[in-house]
Design a protein around this motif. Structure first.
Motif, PDB file in Angstrom:
ATOM      1  N   TYR A  14       0.850  -1.176   0.000  1.00 28.01           N
ATOM      2  CA  TYR A  14       0.000   0.000   0.000  1.00 28.01           C
ATOM      3  C   TYR A  14       0.892   1.233   0.000  1.00 28.01           C
ATOM      4  CZ  TYR A  14      -3.314   3.379   1.968  1.00 28.01           C
ATOM      5  OH  TYR A  14      -4.099   4.473   2.193  1.00 28.01           O
ATOM      6  N   THR A  15       0.607   2.180  -0.931  1.00 28.27           N
ATOM      7  CA  THR A  15       1.436   3.377  -1.067  1.00 28.27           C
ATOM      8  C   THR A  15       0.573   4.628  -1.022  1.00 28.27           C
ATOM      9  OG1 THR A  15       3.083   2.229  -2.401  1.00 28.27           O
ATOM     10  CG2 THR A  15       3.020   4.615  -2.605  1.00 28.27           C
ATOM     11  N   ILE A  16       1.073   5.659  -0.336  1.00 28.31           N
ATOM     12  CA  ILE A  16       0.472   6.990  -0.372  1.00 28.31           C
ATOM     13  C   ILE A  16       1.511   7.898  -1.008  1.00 28.31           C
ATOM     14  CG2 ILE A  16      -0.455   8.924   0.950  1.00 28.31           C
ATOM     15  CD1 ILE A  16      -1.132   6.893   3.165  1.00 28.31           C
ATOM     16  N   SER A  17       1.150   8.495  -2.162  1.00 25.07           N
ATOM     17  CA  SER A  17       2.113   9.311  -2.894  1.00 25.07           C
ATOM     18  C   SER A  17       1.386  10.162  -3.932  1.00 25.07           C
ATOM     19  CB  SER A  17       3.128   8.404  -3.596  1.00 25.07           C
ATOM     20  OG  SER A  17       4.005   9.168  -4.384  1.00 25.07           O
ATOM     21  N   THR A  18       1.961  11.321  -4.248  1.00 27.21           N
ATOM     22  CA  THR A  18       1.402  12.159  -5.311  1.00 27.21           C
ATOM     23  C   THR A  18       1.878  11.715  -6.688  1.00 27.21           C
ATOM     24  OG1 THR A  18       3.202  13.725  -5.022  1.00 27.21           O
ATOM     25  CG2 THR A  18       1.127  14.201  -3.852  1.00 27.21           C
ATOM     26  N   ILE A  19       2.853  10.817  -6.733  1.00 27.93           N
ATOM     27  CA  ILE A  19       3.332  10.285  -8.010  1.00 27.93           C
ATOM     28  C   ILE A  19       3.097   8.774  -8.045  1.00 27.93           C
ATOM     29  CG2 ILE A  19       5.038  12.096  -8.418  1.00 27.93           C
ATOM     30  CD1 ILE A  19       7.188  10.143  -7.413  1.00 27.93           C
ATOM     31  N   GLU A  20       2.937   8.262  -9.233  1.00 27.12           N
ATOM     32  CA  GLU A  20       2.670   6.834  -9.409  1.00 27.12           C
ATOM     33  C   GLU A  20       3.796   5.998  -8.818  1.00 27.12           C
ATOM     34  OE1 GLU A  20       2.000   3.719 -13.094  1.00 27.12           O
ATOM     35  OE2 GLU A  20       1.709   5.864 -13.423  1.00 27.12           O
ATOM     36  N   PRO A  21       3.460   5.005  -7.988  1.00 28.20           N
ATOM     37  CA  PRO A  21       4.502   4.176  -7.379  1.00 28.20           C
ATOM     38  C   PRO A  21       5.221   3.301  -8.407  1.00 28.20           C
ATOM     39  CG  PRO A  21       2.311   3.465  -6.654  1.00 28.20           C
ATOM     40  CD  PRO A  21       2.127   4.657  -7.536  1.00 28.20           C
TER      41      PRO A  21
END
Length: 185
Positions: A14-21
């Motif tokens: 699970y990732t939280i980011s403004t850019i695609e992981p």
């Protein structure tokens, strides 16, 4: 925003980011500058929104509604296309088609109504409402299609229309509902 990745108890990431992981996570929450969070899951080839959207169209009276931030348009009779666009960002991930109407006559296997979903003017999905198909014969008729789960490109134009096949009885108050998710190109 700096990327924050964690593992879930089921072994998914699970990732939280403004850019695609990259590498791909199983789930991605993408916050924007306005504080809205888009929630995505990786299908193996595309990011698909975890949220399912529904847009209801009154096919008879010509209701204006919005799908993916774009106006679907007006339909003033049961044979005109309702066109809509997904805009320039996300693809449309079609989940399901639904339709309902009232009829005082009997539908049959050869005289029925069909809801068409069109992409670039070509029919790509249909939903037939006929006798023996979940018992829809007369009265208040509702039909829900099976899961479609198909991606249609964002640069296309889409239409919904309800047409007669054969000589079915007249209907009143036809309403269609499209269920969809977003897909990132």
């Amino acid at each position: 925003m700096q990327r924050a990745t964690s593992s879930l108890p089921n072994g998914k990431s699970y990732t939280i980011s403004t850019i695609e992981p990259n590498p791909k996570a199983d789930y991605w929450d993408e916050p924007d500058a306005n504080g809205r969070i888009s929630q995505w899951e990786w299908s193996g080839s595309n990011w698909i929104s975890r949220e399912r959207f529904r847009a209801t169209v009154d096919l008879y009276t010509g209701q204006t509604i919005s799908v993916l931030g774009a106006i679907i348009g007006l339909l003033t009779n049961n044979s005109t296309d309702i066109s809509f666009s997904t805009g320039n960002v996300n693809h449309l991930y079609l989940v399901k088609l639904n339709v309902g109407f009232s009829s005082t006559g009997n539908l049959s296997a050869s005289n029925y109504w069909r809801l068409n979903f069109k992409s670039a003017g070509s029919i790509v999905q249909t939903l037939n409402v006929q006798s023996g198909n979940n018992g829809e014969i007369t009265g208040d008729v509702r039909k829900s299609g099976t899961e479609i789960n198909q991606i249609y490109a964002h640069n296309g134009r889409y239409q919904l229309n309800l047409i007669q096949v054969g000589s079915p009885p007249n209907i009143s108050n036809p309403v269609a509902m499209i269920e969809y998710r977003l897909a990132r190109p």
